[in-house]
Design an enzyme around this catalytic site. Structure first.
Site, PDB file in Angstrom:
ATOM      1  N   LYS A  35       0.712  -1.306  -0.034  1.00 12.88           N
ATOM      2  CA  LYS A  35      -0.160   0.061  -0.057  1.00 12.88           C
ATOM      3  C   LYS A  35       0.810   1.268   0.087  1.00 12.88           C
ATOM      4  CE  LYS A  35      -0.628  -0.547   5.002  1.00 12.88           C
ATOM      5  NZ  LYS A  35      -0.345   0.629   5.747  1.00 12.88           N
TER       6      LYS A  35
ATOM      7  N   TYR B 239      17.887  29.555   7.957  1.00 15.73           N
ATOM      8  CA  TYR B 239      16.948  30.481   8.573  1.00 15.73           C
ATOM      9  C   TYR B 239      16.914  30.437  10.083  1.00 15.73           C
ATOM     10  CZ  TYR B 239      14.457  30.473   4.295  1.00 15.73           C
ATOM     11  OH  TYR B 239      13.881  30.696   2.727  1.00 15.73           O
TER      12      TYR B 239
END
Lengths: 431, 431
Positions: free
Chosen positions: B41, B325
C-alpha cells in the site's frame, strides 16, 4: 513519489486558485515600485506547479522562482504557447469535469492539463466547464515569463537546456558562472543570469571575495547579462531580528559593487520589513499560499488549501476498545468513532497522533490514537445524532483550521504541511 | 503531489529491488505452512508500486494488499499481461538506461515502465539493458494475482470497477458488504471478499455483532465468496505486549464463527510472535522494505533504500557566518560547508534541523542549521582536504544510516521516512 490518482478517493483536497490571485494582489498592494514575482518552487509549495503558475501568469506575474532546472523546464512548459497548442491539436488531455457551478474537478493527469486556445475552449465548453484561467484570457501566453532557477545550472547539459528554453540561472558559485558564461560564448550569445550574494543566510550564495572577483573581472561575465543581483533573508519572519538590518546593509554594499544592476532581496516576510527591503523585485512564496511568513498573529492572506478527509467508517462502539497502533488510547462503549481516509502516507504527520483536530459544522473533533499510514481515527462524541448520521467528511485543513495551526500542532511550519500533502487525494482546483 | 521528474537532479535515490526479494525470502523462511503475501500500500511504502509489485510477483508472491481501490487498479494494471503486451506493441515507453553493469537508471515515466515479453526483451537488449525482472521471466505474468483492498469498496461504481478487474475488497462494514453482495447479484456472480474482524485495533473492522449477523444470515453473503477472514495486530512491534495474545484469542474465536474460512492475521511483526500467529496468509510490508517492525535491535532484513544527496556547493567560509533560517547556528571562518540538494520538500523532515547525520567514506558528517525546503547544509570539517575536494554526495539514508536510525533521529518511525520520500530525486532501481 508518484502515486495513484485519486479517482475513487473519498478525501478531497480543494485548492483555491482565486485566493492565490487575491493574495498576489494583496502583496502587490504593499509595493510602491518593486515588481512582484512569485516563488513557486517545490511544485508550488506542494500545491501544483501547473495550475498555480498559470493562475499567477494570468494575474500578471511575470517572474517565477523555482528550485532547480527540472522545475524550471516544467514551469516553462506549462507557460508556453507552443506546448498548449500542440496539446490542443492532439486533444491529448483528460477533460476536467464540473463538480458544481464554480468548481472544476481535476481528476486529470496533471501533465495533460493544458486545455486552452480556441479549439481547447470550444472542446471544454462542450464539456460544460465553467471557468479555466487559460480560457478566460488565452492572450496572456504571448508574454514571455522570466523563470529563475535558484539552484542554478551545474553542468553543460543543464546550461544547454536552460539556454535553449530561455531560463535564467541564479549563480551562487564561480564554477556555475564559468559553465554559463562558457555556454554563452559557445553559442555566441549573452545569457541572462542573476548573482546570488551572501549576506547572512550561509546557504547557497557567492561569498564576498567571489563577488569582488566578478565585479572587477569583466571576462568572467563576458557572455552573461546580469539581470539582477539578489540575496535571501534568513530571519524575515522575526520583524525585529538583528539579522534583517545586517543583511540589508550587506545588500546595500553589494549594490555599490554592482552599480546599475537591479536587486531582488525580499521573500514574503521581507515585504513587511519596510520599503527599503523591496528594491526592484520581490519573490514571495509563503504568503501566496496562506502560510504565515512572519510572527504577526494577523496576516491579511487567505487560506488556499482545504482538506476534507472522507469517512471510511462510522461506528458506535459496542464495548470498551483500544484504538490504533500501540493501543495508546482507550475509547468507551457507546463512543462515536470515525475512521478517515487519510494518514501519514498522505502527509498527515504521524506526530499529530492524539493531537490532531478536525472540524465539522463548526464543531471541533479530536483525533485519537496513533496516526496510521492510510487512516486516522476521530472521536465524534460531540456531534448530535443527526450530525453523526449525515457527516461524510472532516475538515483537517481549511478556514476552520488553517495551515499554520496544523503546523503549530505538529511542531513544524506551514511550508512543510503543504509540501508534504500526499498524492492520493481527489484534487479540486477552484478558479 | 506530482512533481518534476529528476532529470537533472544531483540527488539519487537508489532502490534495491533485489534486497526486497531477499527480504521476502527471509520472511518466507519463517513460515511453515502459511502463504506469504505482501503489503504494498501507499505506493509500496513510498518506494514505487510498479517495480516493487513486479519484483515480488516474479519472486512468487501472489497476494498483494493495497490501501484503496485506486491503488488496487494500479497494481492490477502493472501486473497484468495485457497491459504489458499492449505497451510492447506501441513501444510507448522510455527505455531505461544502463548506469553501470548492474544498475538500471529509471529516469523514466513510471507509468511506461512496462518493457517485457519477447518484443520488449529484444528492444531492450539492443539498448544494452542488463537485467529487468520482467525480462528474466516473462512467463510469471500468466499467473493471476490476488489484490486485496484494505479500505474495501464504498460505492457502486467502485464495486463495478473492482469486480471487472477481479479485485478482492476487504469488508469492514455491513454497508460495504451490501454493496458488494448486491453487485454480485446484479451480475450473477459470486464475488471474492475478505471480512476484516475487530480484535483490538479499533480502526477499520466489523464489530462482533456485525460478524455474528454475517455468520448467521447467509442472505448477506449470497453472492460473496469469503476467501479469508482477517484482523490486524496493533502491538506486534512489542513482542510481550498483552494485546498480542488477546487479539490472537479473539481471532481464534472468530475462526469458530467462520468455520473452514482461511485466516489472514499477521503483519511483519506478527510473523515473529510465533507460528500460532501465522494462520493461512501473512501480509508483511515493513520488513520487506528494511523497516524495523519489532523492538528487537537485530532484524535480519536488508536496507532497501539509499539516498545520496547531491552537492550544490562546497565552500570554506571566509568569515564567521550564521547558517540557515533563524540563524540558529554559527559556523567559523575556515569551516568546510556543504550545501545539499535535499530539503523538507523532498521528505527530509524539518525536525531533523541541527540533528541530521550523513556519511561519506564511512565518516559521519553533521547537518547544521534549519532544514530548508530545497536545501540542507552539512559541516564537513572532519573530511580531509582530499576528501573535501572529491566528495560529490552525502549518504543520508543507506547502509551507514538506515531508515530506522533516521526515523529515531526525527522522532518518528521508518514507515513515515519512506512514505515521505519526495519525487525530485533521480531514481535508480537496482535488480
Amino acid at each position: 513519489m508518484k502515486n495513484s490518482v485519486g479517482k475513487f478517493a473519498k478525501s478531497v483536497l480543494e485548492i483555491n486558485l482565486d485566493r492565490i490571485s487575491q493574495n498576489y494582489k494583496i502583496l502587490k498592494s504593499y509595493l510602491r515600485k518593486a515588481i512582484c514575482g512569485a516563488s513557486i518552487k517545490t511544485n508550488a509549495y506542494g500545491i501544483g506547479m501547473m495550475p498555480v503558475a498559470r493562475k499567477l501568469f494570468a494575474e500578471g506575474c511575470n517572474d517565477f522562482f523555482v528550485a532547480n532546472l527540472d522545475e524550471a523546464l516544467e514551469c516553462k512548459k506549462v507557460l508556453s504557447n507552443n506546448n498548449i497548442y500542440s496539446l490542443n491539436r492532439s486533444c491529448d488531455y483528460s477533460l476536467p469535469k464540473v463538480v458544481n457551478d464554480s468548481v472544476i474537478s481535476l481528476n486529470y493527469n496533471e501533465q495533460n492539463f493544458s486545455a486552452s486556445g480556441e479549439d481547447g475552449y470550444e472542446k471544454l465548453q462542450n464539456e460544460q466547464v465553467i471557468s479555466i484561467t487559460e480560457v478566460i484570457d488565452s492572450k496572456i501566453y504571448s508574454r514571455n515569463p522570466n523563470i529563475y532557477i535558484l539552484h542554478g545550472v551545474n553542468c553543460i547539459d543543464g546550461a544547454k537546456a536552460a539556454a535553449e528554453m530561455g531560463l535564467t540561472p541564479i549563480i551562487s558559485d564561480l564554477s556555475q558562472l564559468e559553465i554559463w558564461n562558457n555556454y554563452g560564448k559557445k553559442i555566441g550569445k549573452k545569457l541572462a543570469a542573476v548573482l546570488h550574494l551572501e549576506t547572512g543566510m550561509g546557504r547557497l550564495a557567492l561569498q564576498k571575495s567571489d563577488a569582488l572577483q566578478i565585479s572587477t573581472n569583466s571576462e568572467l561575465i563576458s557572455n552573461v547579462e546580469l539581470t539582477y543581483i539578489m540575496s535571501h533573508l534568513s530571519c524575515s519572519d522575526e520583524i525585529n531580528h538583528v539579522m534583517n538590518k545586517e543583511q540589508l546593509n550587506e545588500m546595500q554594499e553589494y549594490q555599490k559593487m554592482f552599480k546599475n544592476i537591479p536587486v531582488s532581496f525580499s521573500n514574503s516576510g521581507g515585504i513587511f520589513l519596510g520599503e527599503e527591503y523591496h528594491f526592484d523585485l520581490v519573490r514571495p512564496g509563503a504568503a501566496l499560499f496562506g502560510i504565515h511568513s512572519c510572527h504577526q498573529k494577523q496576516t491579511p492572506f487567505l487560506q488556499v488549501v482545504t482538506l476534507k478527509a472522507g469517512i471510511l467508517q462510522k461506528k458506535i462502539l459496542e464495548k470498551d476498545q483500544a484504538i490504533g497502533y500501540g493501543a495508546t488510547v482507550s475509547a468507551k462503549r457507546g463512543d462515536k468513532i470515525i475512521t478517515l481516509e487519510c494518514g501519514y502516507g498522505d502527509g498527515y504527520f504521524r506526530n499529530l497522533s492524539n493531537l490532531g483536530k478536525g472540524y465539522y459544522n463548526n464543531k471541533e473533533l479530536r483525533q485519537i490514537g496513533r496516526v496510521s499510514m492510510d487512516m486516522i481515527i476521530f472521536n465524534a462524541n460531540n456531534l448530535t445524532e443527526e450530525e453523526f448520521n449525515e457527516i461524510n467528511y472532516v475538515e483537517l485543513l481549511g478556514d476552520n483550521i488553517n495551515v499554520n495551526e496544523v503546523a503549530n500542532c505538529a511542531g513544524t511550519i506551514g511550508y512543510e504541511v503543504l509540501t508534504s500533502l500526499g498524492s492520493r487525494y481527489k484534487k479540486v482546483y477552484i478558479g
